[in-house]
Design a protein around this motif. Structure first.
Motif, PDB file in Angstrom:
ATOM      1  N   MET A  75     -13.251   0.668   7.283  1.00 56.61           N
ATOM      2  CA  MET A  75     -13.277   2.026   7.847  1.00 56.61           C
ATOM      3  C   MET A  75     -14.728   2.467   7.989  1.00 56.61           C
ATOM      4  SD  MET A  75     -11.153   5.351   6.669  1.00 56.61           S
ATOM      5  CE  MET A  75      -9.670   4.706   7.403  1.00 56.61           C
ATOM      6  N   GLY A 102      -5.989  11.040  -1.588  1.00 55.61           N
ATOM      7  CA  GLY A 102      -5.423  10.154  -0.588  1.00 55.61           C
ATOM      8  C   GLY A 102      -6.504   9.519   0.264  1.00 55.61           C
ATOM      9  N   LEU A 103      -7.522  10.311   0.604  1.00 53.72           N
ATOM     10  CA  LEU A 103      -8.657   9.771   1.367  1.00 53.72           C
ATOM     11  C   LEU A 103      -9.358   8.665   0.593  1.00 53.72           C
ATOM     12  CD1 LEU A 103     -10.591  10.140   3.832  1.00 53.72           C
ATOM     13  CD2 LEU A 103     -11.921  11.624   2.370  1.00 53.72           C
ATOM     14  N   ALA A 163      -8.000   6.725  -1.702  1.00 49.33           N
ATOM     15  CA  ALA A 163      -7.140   5.536  -1.696  1.00 49.33           C
ATOM     16  C   ALA A 163      -7.214   4.818  -0.362  1.00 49.33           C
ATOM     17  CB  ALA A 163      -5.698   5.950  -2.001  1.00 49.33           C
ATOM     18  N   ALA A 164      -7.322   5.592   0.742  1.00 44.27           N
ATOM     19  CA  ALA A 164      -7.364   4.961   2.060  1.00 44.27           C
ATOM     20  C   ALA A 164      -8.685   4.250   2.290  1.00 44.27           C
ATOM     21  CB  ALA A 164      -7.144   6.012   3.141  1.00 44.27           C
ATOM     22  N   VAL A 165      -9.780   4.832   1.784  1.00 49.19           N
ATOM     23  CA  VAL A 165     -11.091   4.224   2.021  1.00 49.19           C
ATOM     24  C   VAL A 165     -11.224   2.924   1.241  1.00 49.19           C
ATOM     25  CG1 VAL A 165     -13.540   4.517   1.576  1.00 49.19           C
ATOM     26  CG2 VAL A 165     -12.250   6.353   2.640  1.00 49.19           C
ATOM     27  N   ARG A 174      -8.808   1.146  -0.131  1.00 47.22           N
ATOM     28  CA  ARG A 174      -7.641   0.277   0.034  1.00 47.22           C
ATOM     29  C   ARG A 174      -7.040  -0.149  -1.299  1.00 47.22           C
ATOM     30  NH1 ARG A 174      -7.457  -3.404   5.120  1.00 47.22           N
ATOM     31  NH2 ARG A 174      -5.328  -3.090   4.487  1.00 47.22           N
ATOM     32  N   HIS A 175      -6.738   0.831  -2.172  1.00 45.94           N
ATOM     33  CA  HIS A 175      -5.987   0.511  -3.386  1.00 45.94           C
ATOM     34  C   HIS A 175      -4.955   1.615  -3.609  1.00 45.94           C
ATOM     35  CE1 HIS A 175      -7.930   3.659  -5.672  1.00 45.94           C
ATOM     36  NE2 HIS A 175      -9.095   3.236  -5.224  1.00 45.94           N
ATOM     37  N   ALA A 176      -3.900   1.279  -4.355  1.00 46.83           N
ATOM     38  CA  ALA A 176      -2.812   2.221  -4.575  1.00 46.83           C
ATOM     39  C   ALA A 176      -2.867   2.835  -5.966  1.00 46.83           C
ATOM     40  CB  ALA A 176      -1.461   1.538  -4.365  1.00 46.83           C
ATOM     41  N   LEU A 202      -2.239   6.757  -6.202  1.00 52.13           N
ATOM     42  CA  LEU A 202      -1.029   7.336  -5.628  1.00 52.13           C
ATOM     43  C   LEU A 202      -0.115   8.011  -6.653  1.00 52.13           C
ATOM     44  CD1 LEU A 202      -0.100   4.840  -2.793  1.00 52.13           C
ATOM     45  CD2 LEU A 202      -1.362   6.957  -2.702  1.00 52.13           C
ATOM     46  N   LEU A 251      -1.063  11.549  -7.128  1.00 53.26           N
ATOM     47  CA  LEU A 251      -0.623  12.454  -6.066  1.00 53.26           C
ATOM     48  C   LEU A 251       0.754  13.039  -6.386  1.00 53.26           C
ATOM     49  CD1 LEU A 251      -1.641  10.620  -2.780  1.00 53.26           C
ATOM     50  CD2 LEU A 251      -2.987  12.025  -4.288  1.00 53.26           C
TER      51      LEU A 251
END
Lengths: 94, 115
Positions: free
Chosen positions: A1, A49-50, A52-54, A56-58, A61, A64
């Motif tokens: 990203m 969430g951002l 986790a998206a950057v 790439r790990h869960a 979550l 959240l």
């Protein structure tokens, strides 16, 4: 990203969190602060969430899930007690 | 250009959209004049902004386990946000003075339990 996406998202979320904290400081009533707190929790969920998206790990979550339930419990209980407290204050004439 | 690149680009668009909705709601919360219009602004990041960010996360992670947790977060948020907004709005109408000049319609105005 790509980096500029991360920078733009962090800047937007940071500015919105700062404005929300400003409303929490200004008030003027408890319920206004409760709404600001709700929005701040939503912004925190967006920020996690951002992250986790950057990366790439869960891992974040489950946080959240906990945060979305915690915001609900907090605002409902504050609304409950705000109702009682200010109601008795308003009944001084009775 | 593979489908993972497309998914990453869509994830970036979703994340930026969710952040923009958060900013719009924060500006509304600071600038709007009374509690009910601030509540209207507050729903934007709680439902649509959060949903956009979660879609972005799933587009980026692309895994089944993550999808389960993400659906759970969205489900909890959709169930709890209306309930807490209802509680806050009811407490606000009953306790603090309502600015009637800002209301288009007040369906609770002719209730007879005014004390």
């Amino acid at each position: 990203m790509s980096t500029w996406v991360i920078v733009v998202c962090v800047a937007l979320l940071g500015v919105s969190a700062a404005l929300t904290v400003l409303r929490m400081a200004l008030g003027p009533t408890t319920l206004n602060r409760t709404i600001a707190m709700d929005v701040l929790v939503a912004i925190c969920v967006c920020a996690l969430g951002l992250e986790a998206a950057v990366n790439r790990h869960a891992t974040t979550l489950p946080i959240l899930v906990a945060l979305s339930l915690l915001g609900f419990v907090g605002s409902v209980s504050v609304a409950r007690f705000a109702a009682r407290e200010e109601k008795t204050e308003g009944r001084d004439h009775a | 250009m593979t489908w993972t690149d497309v998914a990453d680009a869509a994830a970036a668009v979703c994340l930026i959209g969710g952040s923009l909705l958060s900013l719009a709601a924060a500006v509304g919360i600071v600038r709007f004049p009374d509690l009910f219009s601030r509540m209207h602004a507050a729903t934007k990041p709680q439902v649509l902004g959060l949903l956009l960010v979660l879609v972005g996360v799933e587009l980026r992670l692309r895994s089944g386990e993550a999808l389960g947790v993400i659906v759970l977060v969205a489900l909890f948020q959709f169930m709890t946000a209306p309930v807490s907004a209802h509680m806050v709005g009811r407490a606000a109408y009953r306790t603090s003075p309502v600015r009637r000049d800002l209301l288009v319609r007040d369906e609770l105005a002719d209730r007879d339990d005014e004390d």
